[in-house]
Scaffold this motif. Structure first.
Motif, PDB file in Angstrom:
ATOM      1  N   GLU A  22      49.525  32.157  40.665  1.00  0.00           N
ATOM      2  CA  GLU A  22      48.552  32.128  39.552  1.00  0.00           C
ATOM      3  C   GLU A  22      47.098  32.296  39.993  1.00  0.00           C
ATOM      4  OE1 GLU A  22      49.670  28.192  38.065  1.00  0.00           O
ATOM      5  OE2 GLU A  22      50.507  29.135  36.283  1.00  0.00           O
ATOM      6  N   GLN A  23      46.868  32.639  41.298  1.00  0.00           N
ATOM      7  CA  GLN A  23      45.472  32.729  41.753  1.00  0.00           C
ATOM      8  C   GLN A  23      44.762  33.955  41.165  1.00  0.00           C
ATOM      9  OE1 GLN A  23      45.172  32.147  46.066  1.00  0.00           O
ATOM     10  NE2 GLN A  23      46.926  30.792  45.951  1.00  0.00           N
ATOM     11  N   GLU A  77      45.434  35.219  38.221  1.00  0.00           N
ATOM     12  CA  GLU A  77      45.151  34.838  36.833  1.00  0.00           C
ATOM     13  C   GLU A  77      43.943  33.900  36.782  1.00  0.00           C
ATOM     14  OE1 GLU A  77      48.497  33.049  34.852  1.00  0.00           O
ATOM     15  OE2 GLU A  77      47.304  32.713  33.050  1.00  0.00           O
ATOM     16  N   ALA A  78      43.865  33.008  37.798  1.00  0.00           N
ATOM     17  CA  ALA A  78      42.724  32.079  37.839  1.00  0.00           C
ATOM     18  C   ALA A  78      41.419  32.855  37.976  1.00  0.00           C
ATOM     19  CB  ALA A  78      42.885  31.101  39.003  1.00  0.00           C
ATOM     20  N   LEU A  79      41.405  33.881  38.821  1.00  0.00           N
ATOM     21  CA  LEU A  79      40.194  34.692  38.983  1.00  0.00           C
ATOM     22  C   LEU A  79      39.810  35.338  37.652  1.00  0.00           C
ATOM     23  CD1 LEU A  79      40.793  36.547  42.379  1.00  0.00           C
ATOM     24  CD2 LEU A  79      39.005  34.897  41.904  1.00  0.00           C
ATOM     25  N   GLU A  80      40.828  35.905  36.971  1.00  0.00           N
ATOM     26  CA  GLU A  80      40.542  36.560  35.687  1.00  0.00           C
ATOM     27  C   GLU A  80      40.010  35.560  34.668  1.00  0.00           C
ATOM     28  OE1 GLU A  80      43.777  40.206  35.964  1.00  0.00           O
ATOM     29  OE2 GLU A  80      44.379  38.291  35.092  1.00  0.00           O
ATOM     30  N   THR A  81      40.593  34.350  34.675  1.00  0.00           N
ATOM     31  CA  THR A  81      40.137  33.323  33.737  1.00  0.00           C
ATOM     32  C   THR A  81      38.683  32.941  34.017  1.00  0.00           C
ATOM     33  OG1 THR A  81      42.379  32.487  33.736  1.00  0.00           O
ATOM     34  CG2 THR A  81      40.729  31.053  32.775  1.00  0.00           C
ATOM     35  N   MET A  82      38.298  32.980  35.301  1.00  0.00           N
ATOM     36  CA  MET A  82      36.905  32.647  35.640  1.00  0.00           C
ATOM     37  C   MET A  82      35.962  33.824  35.386  1.00  0.00           C
ATOM     38  SD  MET A  82      37.111  30.381  39.116  1.00  0.00           S
ATOM     39  CE  MET A  82      38.439  31.176  39.978  1.00  0.00           C
ATOM     40  N   GLY A  83      36.520  34.926  34.855  1.00  0.00           N
ATOM     41  CA  GLY A  83      35.691  36.106  34.595  1.00  0.00           C
ATOM     42  C   GLY A  83      35.354  36.865  35.865  1.00  0.00           C
ATOM     43  N   ILE A  84      36.201  36.706  36.898  1.00  0.00           N
ATOM     44  CA  ILE A  84      35.970  37.423  38.162  1.00  0.00           C
ATOM     45  C   ILE A  84      37.009  38.534  38.254  1.00  0.00           C
ATOM     46  CG2 ILE A  84      35.928  37.223  40.683  1.00  0.00           C
ATOM     47  CD1 ILE A  84      35.236  34.217  40.236  1.00  0.00           C
ATOM     48  N   TYR A 142      36.588  41.548  43.526  1.00  0.00           N
ATOM     49  CA  TYR A 142      36.492  40.411  44.446  1.00  0.00           C
ATOM     50  C   TYR A 142      37.431  40.537  45.645  1.00  0.00           C
ATOM     51  CZ  TYR A 142      36.267  35.557  45.981  1.00  0.00           C
ATOM     52  OH  TYR A 142      36.104  34.426  46.740  1.00  0.00           O
ATOM     53  N   LEU A 143      38.648  41.049  45.402  1.00  0.00           N
ATOM     54  CA  LEU A 143      39.651  41.057  46.478  1.00  0.00           C
ATOM     55  C   LEU A 143      39.850  42.430  47.118  1.00  0.00           C
ATOM     56  CD1 LEU A 143      42.453  38.915  44.816  1.00  0.00           C
ATOM     57  CD2 LEU A 143      40.969  38.188  46.663  1.00  0.00           C
TER      58      LEU A 143
END
Lengths: 255, 268
Positions: free
Chosen positions: B134-135, B137-144, B149-150
């Protein structure tokens, strides 16, 4: 009659299908500002999908999500991203980035969306870590933390940008009862102290009655009942009662 | 349905599926280029720290394996060619044969295959694990944006480091050839070096380096694409990593053939 300003998020006839299989079927409810709202339901009932649709991460097949009265599906691109930045999300697996230490994980959204000095960002991250009781663990990596600490670090990251709503996906899954209670207390405390709205998805009944102001129960993709924790506890619905008691016999079919 | 129709349907489905994968891969490549060139104008500057971290991991930490592979390839190449050339009394040409084959062909291809195994697999495993945990998805949720980024730091790091590693690999291979030429075939050291570079043209060098640039794009894009497509827990990560390496290998060989063909048929 509820004041429209009291409602922060409104779910209107949400439908979601995956490859022809209906996961959510005309689900509607309102979430009030400043409350802890729990979405309850068994495994595979669509509650995590519901959470992701509310958080703007998944597009519904039909229906609307209104955030402060604004239809989120009508907002695209940068404007939608701006709305999503007003949300925080705490994941079931915490979802901390493995290659960053705890402080950098919490700093990440601040770093990415502001032009603040790194020193200020560090202070802000430490303040959030203090709020979840993780002071002194800033330099540890996620792999060096226990399950409960990881969840708390994920929570600190979720509140890093001072969101209006924090979504929690199974915040107590896989934790021992004491740590469960700690995380539950934290959810309630943060909601009150930071004046945020918390939307929690769980199937842990003890947690539900400890934290919930109101509860929505989903069953097979449909909304079964919405009410206060007491209303759910005293519900006459046999499905709700079987779910609360955890009985094997009853109307709930285990597939 | 007749067996023939069934077969035709299967082929049709496979083609549609292949076209869809190609479209998604190109979109991913386009998005990566967008964040490299347009990102800085949207207030999202390239992350120099992340790029240099990746360059150390991809470049510096790969030097020994690249040296090992190309050095011994140089030795083998010199020994094999010496056997044939000595029959015609042309042992001295071992030097130029080793140098030109390494610069044009073997250096870029061998380095790319090694890096597909080492870096392509690592990119897929890392991004695949982040996907199933889920990392992403976590980035997308933070608007990143996960691509910015990766992917961008990895893309730029390998784009810069693979040609550098190829040059080092070419040099290591030439050193291997030199060892055989001078110490085994008893060619005069000065004469060996002189012959080695006598027939080497600028085109030989830029042909090889342009290949390594293309190979680096293939390795990163295939690795990232497979990583982002990962599902199904640890088994899914393992499967995606295997597919990533195999697809990279095939695409490197195909791209090598196409680029060599272009240089061969089109006079540049």
């Amino acid at each position: 009659m509820e004041n429209a300003n009291d409602i922060i998020l409104s779910v209107r006839q949400i439908q979601k299908s995956y490859q022809g299989r209906r996961v959510l079927d005309n689900v509607s409810f309102d979430v009030r500002r400043g409350e802890v709202f729990v979405i309850l339901g068994g495994s595979g009932c669509g509650k995590s999908t519901m959470l992701r649709i509310m958080a703007g991460g998944v597009e519904p097949t039909g229906g609307q999500i209104l955030f402060n009265g604004q239809d989120m599906s009508a907002v695209k691109g940068e404007a939608r991203e701006k709305i999503r930045r007003r949300f925080g999300m705490s994941f079931q697996s915490a979802a901390l980035l493995d290659f960053l230490n705890v402080e950098d994980n919490v700093s990440l959204p601040i770093q990415e969306h502001t032009k603040l000095d790194p020193h200020i960002i560090s202070i802000m991250a430490q303040t959030k870590l203090n709020l979840v009781g993780l002071q002194g663990f800033e330099k540890l990596f996620p792999s060096e933390l226990s399950g409960g600490m990881r969840k708390r670090a994920g929570l600190a990251r979720a509140i890093a940008m001072d969101p209006e709503i924090v979504f929690y996906d199974e915040p107590t899954a896989g934790l021992d009862p004491v740590v469960c209670a700690v995380v539950d207390r934290l959810i309630v405390d943060l909601t009150k102290k930071l004046q945020i709205t918390s939307i929690v998805v769980t199937h842990n009944m003890e947690s539900v009655f400890r934290i919930a102001d109101r509860v929505a129960m989903l069953y097979q993709g449909r909304l079964l009942q919405v009410g206060t924790a007491d209303e759910i506890r005293n519900s006459k619905d046999p499905i709700v009662q079987q779910f609360i008691r955890g009985d094997i016999e009853g109307p709930i079919q285990v597939g | 349905m007749t067996p023939l129709l069934k077969k035709a349907e299967q082929i049709g489905n496979a083609l549609i599926c292949g076209a869809e994968i190609a479209r998604e891969g190109l979109c991913l490549f386009g998005e990566t280029l967008y964040w490299i060139f347009a990102g800085p104008f949207r207030g999202k500057a390239l992350d120099g720290k992340a790029i240099s971290r990746q360059m150390v991991f991809m470049g510096c930490e790969s030097i020994w394996i690249i040296f090992f592979v190309t050095f011994f390839t140089g030795i083998v190449l010199a020994m094999q060619s010496a056997q044939q050339l000595s029959k015609m009394g042309g042992t001295i040409y071992v030097a130029s044969l080793v140098t030109i084959s390494l610069c044009r062909e073997l250096g870029p291809v061998l380095c790319a295959l090694v890096m597909a195994g080492r870096i392509g697999a690592s990119i897929t495993a890392e991004i695949g694990s982040m996907k199933v945990n889920e990392q992403i998805e976590a980035l997308e949720t933070m608007g990143i944006n996960p691509v910015r980024y990766l992917v961008v730091p990895k893309f730029l790091a390998l784009l810069l480091m693979l040609p550098v590693l190829t040059i080092l690999g070419d040099a290591a291979g030439m050193l291997g050839g030199y060892m055989i030429g001078v110490y085994n075939l008893k060619i005069n050291a000065g004469l060996y070096v002189q012959t080695a570079f006598k027939f080497l043209t600028t085109k030989d060098v830029y042909t090889g380096l342009s290949k390594s640039v293309i190979f680096s794009i293939i390795i990163t894009m295939v690795g990232v694409y497979q990583g982002l497509k990962t599902s199904g827990g640890a088994v899914g990560v393992g499967r995606a990593t295997t597919i990533s390496v195999v697809v990279s290998f095939i695409m490197i060989i195909l791209a090598d053939c196409v680029v060599t063909g272009i240089y061969y048929f089109v006079k540049m």
